[in-house]
Design a protein around this motif. Structure first.
Motif, PDB file in Angstrom:
ATOM      1  N   LEU A  18       0.825  -1.210   0.000  1.00 23.15           N
ATOM      2  CA  LEU A  18       0.000   0.000   0.000  1.00 23.15           C
ATOM      3  C   LEU A  18       0.858   1.259   0.000  1.00 23.15           C
ATOM      4  N   LEU A  19       1.912   1.250   0.782  1.00 19.90           N
ATOM      5  CA  LEU A  19       2.784   2.425   0.830  1.00 19.90           C
ATOM      6  C   LEU A  19       3.502   2.626  -0.508  1.00 19.90           C
ATOM      7  N   GLN A  20       3.980   1.523  -1.100  1.00 19.51           N
ATOM      8  CA  GLN A  20       4.695   1.604  -2.379  1.00 19.51           C
ATOM      9  C   GLN A  20       3.798   2.051  -3.521  1.00 19.51           C
ATOM     10  N   THR A  21       2.506   1.790  -3.416  1.00 21.84           N
ATOM     11  CA  THR A  21       1.593   2.154  -4.504  1.00 21.84           C
ATOM     12  C   THR A  21       0.874   3.473  -4.235  1.00 21.84           C
ATOM     13  N   GLY A  22       1.377   4.219  -3.262  1.00 17.10           N
ATOM     14  CA  GLY A  22       0.839   5.550  -3.033  1.00 17.10           C
ATOM     15  C   GLY A  22      -0.440   5.613  -2.230  1.00 17.10           C
ATOM     16  N   HIS A  23      -0.625   4.686  -1.311  1.00 22.94           N
ATOM     17  CA  HIS A  23      -1.821   4.659  -0.467  1.00 22.94           C
ATOM     18  C   HIS A  23      -1.434   4.745   1.010  1.00 22.94           C
ATOM     19  N   PRO A  24      -0.801   5.846   1.429  1.00 15.98           N
ATOM     20  CA  PRO A  24      -0.350   5.919   2.827  1.00 15.98           C
ATOM     21  C   PRO A  24      -1.484   5.898   3.846  1.00 15.98           C
ATOM     22  N   LYS A  25      -2.645   6.443   3.515  1.00  9.87           N
ATOM     23  CA  LYS A  25      -3.767   6.422   4.457  1.00  9.87           C
ATOM     24  C   LYS A  25      -4.239   4.982   4.683  1.00  9.87           C
ATOM     25  N   LEU A  26      -4.333   4.208   3.598  1.00  9.10           N
ATOM     26  CA  LEU A  26      -4.719   2.802   3.747  1.00  9.10           C
ATOM     27  C   LEU A  26      -3.648   2.025   4.507  1.00  9.10           C
ATOM     28  N   ALA A  27      -2.375   2.349   4.250  1.00  9.09           N
ATOM     29  CA  ALA A  27      -1.274   1.691   4.969  1.00  9.09           C
ATOM     30  C   ALA A  27      -1.358   2.010   6.459  1.00  9.09           C
ATOM     31  N   LEU A  28      -1.660   3.269   6.773  1.00  6.47           N
ATOM     32  CA  LEU A  28      -1.825   3.673   8.171  1.00  6.47           C
ATOM     33  C   LEU A  28      -2.955   2.881   8.818  1.00  6.47           C
ATOM     34  N   ASP A  29      -4.054   2.721   8.102  1.00  8.50           N
ATOM     35  CA  ASP A  29      -5.182   1.939   8.609  1.00  8.50           C
ATOM     36  C   ASP A  29      -4.785   0.493   8.880  1.00  8.50           C
ATOM     37  N   VAL A  30      -3.963  -0.072   8.004  1.00 10.39           N
ATOM     38  CA  VAL A  30      -3.506  -1.462   8.167  1.00 10.39           C
ATOM     39  C   VAL A  30      -2.667  -1.591   9.440  1.00 10.39           C
ATOM     40  N   ALA A  31      -1.755  -0.645   9.655  1.00 12.11           N
ATOM     41  CA  ALA A  31      -0.926  -0.682  10.864  1.00 12.11           C
ATOM     42  C   ALA A  31      -1.793  -0.483  12.106  1.00 12.11           C
ATOM     43  N   ASP A  32      -2.681   0.507  12.058  1.00 14.75           N
ATOM     44  CA  ASP A  32      -3.559   0.772  13.211  1.00 14.75           C
ATOM     45  C   ASP A  32      -4.422  -0.431  13.558  1.00 14.75           C
ATOM     46  N   GLU A  33      -4.963  -1.082  12.539  1.00 17.07           N
ATOM     47  CA  GLU A  33      -5.821  -2.246  12.786  1.00 17.07           C
ATOM     48  C   GLU A  33      -5.030  -3.360  13.469  1.00 17.07           C
ATOM     49  N   GLY A  34      -3.804  -3.585  13.025  1.00 16.75           N
ATOM     50  CA  GLY A  34      -2.971  -4.599  13.676  1.00 16.75           C
ATOM     51  C   GLY A  34      -2.699  -4.258  15.126  1.00 16.75           C
ATOM     52  N   LEU A  35      -2.449  -2.990  15.390  1.00 15.79           N
ATOM     53  CA  LEU A  35      -2.205  -2.562  16.769  1.00 15.79           C
ATOM     54  C   LEU A  35      -3.470  -2.676  17.614  1.00 15.79           C
ATOM     55  N   LYS A  36      -4.624  -2.358  17.030  1.00 13.21           N
ATOM     56  CA  LYS A  36      -5.895  -2.479  17.761  1.00 13.21           C
ATOM     57  C   LYS A  36      -6.196  -3.935  18.102  1.00 13.21           C
ATOM     58  N   LEU A  37      -5.762  -4.839  17.237  1.00 15.09           N
ATOM     59  CA  LEU A  37      -5.999  -6.262  17.482  1.00 15.09           C
ATOM     60  C   LEU A  37      -5.044  -6.824  18.524  1.00 15.09           C
ATOM     61  N   GLY A  38      -4.158  -5.967  19.020  1.00 17.35           N
ATOM     62  CA  GLY A  38      -3.241  -6.399  20.074  1.00 17.35           C
ATOM     63  C   GLY A  38      -2.021  -7.126  19.563  1.00 17.35           C
ATOM     64  N   SER A  39      -1.586  -6.810  18.349  1.00 12.25           N
ATOM     65  CA  SER A  39      -0.405  -7.460  17.800  1.00 12.25           C
ATOM     66  C   SER A  39       0.789  -7.261  18.729  1.00 12.25           C
ATOM     67  N   PRO A  40       1.533  -8.321  18.981  1.00  9.63           N
ATOM     68  CA  PRO A  40       2.726  -8.184  19.820  1.00  9.63           C
ATOM     69  C   PRO A  40       3.935  -7.655  19.030  1.00  9.63           C
ATOM     70  N   ASN A  41       3.731  -7.283  17.780  1.00  7.10           N
ATOM     71  CA  ASN A  41       4.820  -6.865  16.903  1.00  7.10           C
ATOM     72  C   ASN A  41       5.075  -5.357  17.026  1.00  7.10           C
TER      73      ASN A  41
END
Length: 186
Positions: free
Chosen positions: A112-135
């Protein structure tokens, strides 16, 4: 049973595998595994002609909308044909099917970041963090997405990098300090 037979035979007895898949499809027209098997056969027979494989995989996800393999293969094929919109949608479906798979999440984020979709990429990271990812690396990815937004969201980047440091300070390398210092100055 017939779809499984297709999978078992597809590399050694293609004709029998195709007949087994067709038998499964007569019983269940959108049988996910049978469609995936036919897609793999199509890709093996003519790797440069992805059209038949795409059609089979699109039907496969109709029958099995949580098939990570079908969605991720579809995303890759859409990428190969430069259909970014469909690839983005397919990658979003991959994460819907496997929301806690951080390896896939990171892969989708980078695409997503490479194809010019930083907002969608941000959403992907946020969703992982909301799900409690230990990463803790997801915080770093979030910071990158914040910096790629137009205009850049420096406060978001600083907050994400601070959270990464709080979670695992061993990840704080030279690039980390450069990013946080430059972001904080803005």
């Amino acid at each position: 049973a017939d779809a499984k037979l297709c999978e078992d035979l597809r590399d050694t007895q293609t004709a029998k595998a195709m007949k087994a898949a067709e038998k499964a499809l007569r019983k269940v027209p959108d049988h996910g595994l049978a469609r995936v098997c036919l897609a793999q056969i199509a890709l093996h027979q003519t790797p440069s002609n992805t059209g038949d494989a795409v059609r089979q995989l699109e039907a496969a996800v109709q029958g099995d909308p949580l098939s990570v393999f079908a969605w991720s293969t579809l995303a890759q094929l859409y990428q190969q044909t430069n259909d970014t919109a469909k690839a983005v949608t397919a990658y979003q479906q991959v994460l819907h099917a496997a929301p806690t798979d951080d390896r896939l999440r990171v892969q989708v984020f980078h695409y997503l970041l490479q194809t010019g979709h930083p907002k969608l990429a941000l959403d992907v990271a946020d969703e992982g963090l909301k799900l409690g990812s230990p990463n803790p690396e997801l915080y770093n990815l979030k910071a990158d997405a914040c910096l790629f937004l137009t205009p850049s969201d420096f406060a978001c980047a600083v907050a994400a990098l601070e959270a990464m440091y709080t979670t695992d300070s061993t990840l704080a390398d030279t690039l980390f300090f450069t990013k946080i210092a430059e972001s904080a100055l803005q």
